[in-house]
Design a protein around this motif. Structure first.
Motif, short mmCIF file in Angstrom:
data_model
loop_
_atom_site.label_atom_id
_atom_site.label_comp_id
_atom_site.label_asym_id
_atom_site.label_seq_id
_atom_site.Cartn_x
_atom_site.Cartn_y
_atom_site.Cartn_z
N CYS A 55 0.83 -1.21 0.00
CA CYS A 55 0.00 0.00 0.00
C CYS A 55 0.86 1.26 0.00
O CYS A 55 0.60 2.21 -0.75
CB CYS A 55 -0.94 -0.01 1.20
SG CYS A 55 -2.20 -1.30 1.14
N ILE A 56 1.89 1.28 0.85
CA ILE A 56 2.74 2.47 0.93
C ILE A 56 3.53 2.65 -0.36
O ILE A 56 3.72 3.78 -0.83
CB ILE A 56 3.68 2.36 2.15
CG1 ILE A 56 2.85 2.43 3.44
CG2 ILE A 56 4.74 3.44 2.13
CD1 ILE A 56 3.66 2.24 4.69
N TYR A 57 4.00 1.56 -0.94
CA TYR A 57 4.71 1.67 -2.22
C TYR A 57 3.80 2.26 -3.29
O TYR A 57 4.20 3.13 -4.08
CB TYR A 57 5.22 0.28 -2.65
CG TYR A 57 5.94 0.29 -3.97
CD1 TYR A 57 7.30 0.57 -4.04
CD2 TYR A 57 5.27 0.01 -5.16
CE1 TYR A 57 7.97 0.58 -5.25
CE2 TYR A 57 5.92 0.01 -6.37
CZ TYR A 57 7.27 0.30 -6.42
OH TYR A 57 7.93 0.32 -7.62
N ALA A 58 2.55 1.79 -3.33
CA ALA A 58 1.61 2.31 -4.32
C ALA A 58 1.33 3.79 -4.11
O ALA A 58 1.29 4.57 -5.07
CB ALA A 58 0.31 1.51 -4.26
N VAL A 59 1.15 4.20 -2.86
CA VAL A 59 0.91 5.62 -2.57
C VAL A 59 2.12 6.46 -2.96
O VAL A 59 1.98 7.54 -3.54
CB VAL A 59 0.58 5.80 -1.07
CG1 VAL A 59 0.55 7.27 -0.71
CG2 VAL A 59 -0.75 5.14 -0.74
N ALA A 60 3.32 5.97 -2.67
CA ALA A 60 4.53 6.71 -3.01
C ALA A 60 4.68 6.87 -4.53
O ALA A 60 5.06 7.93 -5.03
CB ALA A 60 5.76 6.02 -2.42
N ARG A 61 4.37 5.81 -5.27
CA ARG A 61 4.47 5.90 -6.73
C ARG A 61 3.41 6.84 -7.30
O ARG A 61 3.69 7.59 -8.26
CB ARG A 61 4.31 4.51 -7.34
CG ARG A 61 5.44 3.56 -6.99
CD ARG A 61 6.76 3.99 -7.60
NE ARG A 61 6.81 3.69 -9.02
CZ ARG A 61 7.80 4.06 -9.83
NH1 ARG A 61 8.79 4.79 -9.33
NH2 ARG A 61 7.78 3.76 -11.11
N LEU A 62 2.22 6.84 -6.70
CA LEU A 62 1.19 7.79 -7.13
C LEU A 62 1.59 9.22 -6.83
O LEU A 62 1.17 10.14 -7.53
CB LEU A 62 -0.14 7.47 -6.43
CG LEU A 62 -0.85 6.19 -6.88
CD1 LEU A 62 -2.09 5.94 -6.02
CD2 LEU A 62 -1.24 6.27 -8.36
N ALA A 63 2.42 9.41 -5.80
CA ALA A 63 2.93 10.75 -5.45
C ALA A 63 4.18 11.10 -6.24
O ALA A 63 4.91 12.02 -5.85
CB ALA A 63 3.22 10.82 -3.96
N LYS A 64 4.45 10.38 -7.34
CA LYS A 64 5.55 10.66 -8.26
C LYS A 64 6.92 10.38 -7.67
O LYS A 64 7.92 10.97 -8.11
CB LYS A 64 5.49 12.12 -8.75
CG LYS A 64 4.15 12.54 -9.31
CD LYS A 64 3.73 11.71 -10.51
CE LYS A 64 2.41 12.18 -11.10
NZ LYS A 64 1.96 11.35 -12.23
N SER A 65 7.02 9.51 -6.69
CA SER A 65 8.33 9.12 -6.16
C SER A 65 8.96 8.07 -7.08
O SER A 65 8.27 7.33 -7.77
CB SER A 65 8.20 8.55 -4.74
OG SER A 65 7.70 9.53 -3.85
N ALA B 88 10.24 4.88 -3.25
CA ALA B 88 9.01 4.20 -2.83
C ALA B 88 9.33 2.90 -2.10
O ALA B 88 8.70 2.56 -1.09
CB ALA B 88 8.13 3.93 -4.05
N LEU B 89 10.33 2.16 -2.60
CA LEU B 89 10.70 0.90 -1.95
C LEU B 89 11.28 1.15 -0.56
O LEU B 89 10.98 0.41 0.40
CB LEU B 89 11.71 0.16 -2.83
CG LEU B 89 12.12 -1.24 -2.35
CD1 LEU B 89 10.90 -2.14 -2.27
CD2 LEU B 89 13.18 -1.82 -3.27
N GLU B 90 12.08 2.19 -0.42
CA GLU B 90 12.66 2.51 0.89
C GLU B 90 11.57 2.88 1.90
O GLU B 90 11.60 2.46 3.05
CB GLU B 90 13.67 3.64 0.75
CG GLU B 90 14.36 4.00 2.06
CD GLU B 90 15.36 5.13 1.89
OE1 GLU B 90 16.15 5.36 2.81
OE2 GLU B 90 15.33 5.78 0.83
N ARG B 91 10.62 3.66 1.47
CA ARG B 91 9.52 4.05 2.37
C ARG B 91 8.67 2.85 2.74
O ARG B 91 8.20 2.74 3.88
CB ARG B 91 8.65 5.12 1.69
CG ARG B 91 9.39 6.42 1.46
CD ARG B 91 8.57 7.40 0.67
NE ARG B 91 9.36 8.57 0.31
CZ ARG B 91 8.90 9.58 -0.42
NH1 ARG B 91 7.66 9.56 -0.86
NH2 ARG B 91 9.67 10.60 -0.72
N ALA B 92 8.45 1.96 1.79
CA ALA B 92 7.65 0.78 2.06
C ALA B 92 8.31 -0.11 3.11
O ALA B 92 7.65 -0.62 4.02
CB ALA B 92 7.42 -0.01 0.77
#
Length: 455
Positions: free
Chosen positions: A162-172, A177-181
């Protein structure tokens, strides 16, 4: 990441409300559901209204006593009263305490209250996690280890996705995105509050509470280990990064760099009606200015191919406004070779960088902090009693003489020698310092000053 953490914290409020309505106590009391919901909403509305219109007058009255203990006691009383009000409305005391904290953070005395409560925060936080640890039944965990292990993996995997998807939607980028996930895949500490409340309300059994508490605790324990493993994974190849934009317009002015320095230069040129071809190597900067309505191109301005595409061979003026000294030198050298007649205005990091840019062929070198430092010096002179007009003249004189002296020192600069190993340049610098001091002293004494502008 901060937004996600705040979202998790705020979500505890509706979850606690759901737990309260799922409690068997509501069913056993025989109270209609609509009445329970209405009472809960009424209590929440009363609490919010009291926080909006009563807290500030109350603390303003208590502040007149000049006693910090009274303010602290009042804050604790507000939290306790909010908890009791929520409990009366069929909700949990934890929800009341959370809402009270939000209301206190909006008061005019929030900074003083935060300082007063600071000594208690570490103690209460320690007691909170101590209580969580004591609530963990290791016998239950041992007998359900397969379920708990599966739950930990399922929780962390689902949250990471979920967090990876949100980060990618936020243009990361993929790496960000992987690090945040990986970093945020663990369960939150508010889960303990939710499980404890659900247990006390009879929504879950002690076995379920022990299992879910163990799952959250183990997810926290495993997160640092997963971060270490993630740090050892090979990064994506540089070839997968965004390619340079195709530059389809060429203007008489080419600017490389759109940071805090380059933006000011661009806005002046744009206001004067000149069209500028802008290149920057920061993808976020290019994307932001594109949304703003200003056309810019992504690319590495130090690459000769990109500069040729941007029209370096036909441009009349080149503005080098990047904050990378080595790349700035590369751009200036190539521009001078590709177009001997071009005028080059370059941003310099310091004196040594100024000397190098001078030798590379820059026509005008702007030290990035020099102008602002001269302005600061003018204001200091005024505060020391020098009239405004004289302070302006003194600053302007220093500006002109220092720039003239820098040109003379640049001729003597030898990159093979350190800044304090070139004796000829040291002597020239000392001579320039004496000339500047003598000229400024003469100006302050009322004499007319003539400056030798030759280099």
């Amino acid at each position: 990441m901060v937004s996600i953490l705040l979202f998790e914290d705020l979500l505890i409020v509706p979850l606690l409300a759901v737990v309260a309505f799922l409690s068997p106590h509501h069913t056993q009391s025989g109270t209609p559901l609509w009445q329970s919901i209405g009472l809960a909403l009424l209590c929440v509305a009363a609490l919010v209204a009291a926080g909006r219109w009563l807290l500030n007058p109350l603390f303003r009255l208590l502040a007149r006593s000049k006693a910090r203990e009274v303010m602290t006691a009042a804050a604790l009383l507000v939290v306790l009263g909010s908890g009791l009000l929520m409990q009366f409305g069929g909700l949990s005391m934890a929800m009341g305490a959370f809402v009270a904290g939000v209301l206190l953070s909006e008061s005019d005395f929030r900074h003083q209250l935060e300082a007063d409560v600071e000594p208690f925060r570490g103690l209460l936080l320690g007691l909170f996690f101590l209580a969580v640890g004591m609530s963990l039944d290791l016998n239950v965990v041992a007998s359900n280890w397969l379920l708990i292990a599966s739950g930990v993996l399922a929780l962390m995997a689902a949250k990471a996705v979920c967090i990876y998807a949100v980060a990618r939607l936020a243009k990361s980028s993929h790496d960000e995105a992987l690090e945040r996930a990986v970093l945020m895949a663990q369960g939150g500490e508010f889960a303990f509050v939710l499980f404890t409340t659900a247990l006390s309300q009879g929504v879950i059994s002690p076995t379920n509470n022990a299992n879910m508490t163990a799952i959250v605790v183990l997810s926290m324990v495993l997160t640092p280990l997963f971060m270490i493993l993630h740090g050892r994974l090979p990064k994506k190849a540089a070839a997968e990064q965004r390619a340079d934009d195709a530059i389809d317009e060429q203007h008489s002015v080419l600017q490389v760099g759109m940071g805090r320095f380059g933006q000011i230069v661009y806005y002046m040129l744009d206001a004067a009606g000149f069209q500028v071809t802008v290149v920057d190597s920061d993808e976020k900067v290019v994307r932001s200015f594109t949304k703003y309505g200003m056309k810019s191109y992504f690319g590495d301005g130090s690459r000769p191919e990109l500069l040729r595409t941007a029209g370096i061979e036909k441009a009349g003026v080149l503005v080098v406004a990047i904050d990378n000294p080595e790349q700035a030198l590369q751009i200036v050298r190539f521009a001078r070779e590709a177009n001997p007649n071009i005028k080059i205005v370059a941003r310099a990091f310091d004196r040594i960088h100024t000397f190098k840019l001078y030798q590379a062929g820059a026509d005008e070198i702007i030290r990035e902090t020099f102008d602002s430092a001269v302005r600061g010096g003018k204001r200091v002179l005024e505060f020391l009693g020098i009239p405004h007009e004289m302070a302006e003249k003194t600053g302007n004189l220093f500006f002109r003489m220092d720039r003239n002296g820098m040109g003379k020192m640049a001729v003597l600069y030898n990159p093979e020698l350190g800044p304090f190993e070139n004796q000829a340049m040291i002597e020239e610098g000392q001579r320039q310092d004496r000339r500047v001091a003598e000229a400024i002293q003469a100006l302050l004494s009322g004499e007319e000053i003539e400056i030798d502008e030759s280099v």
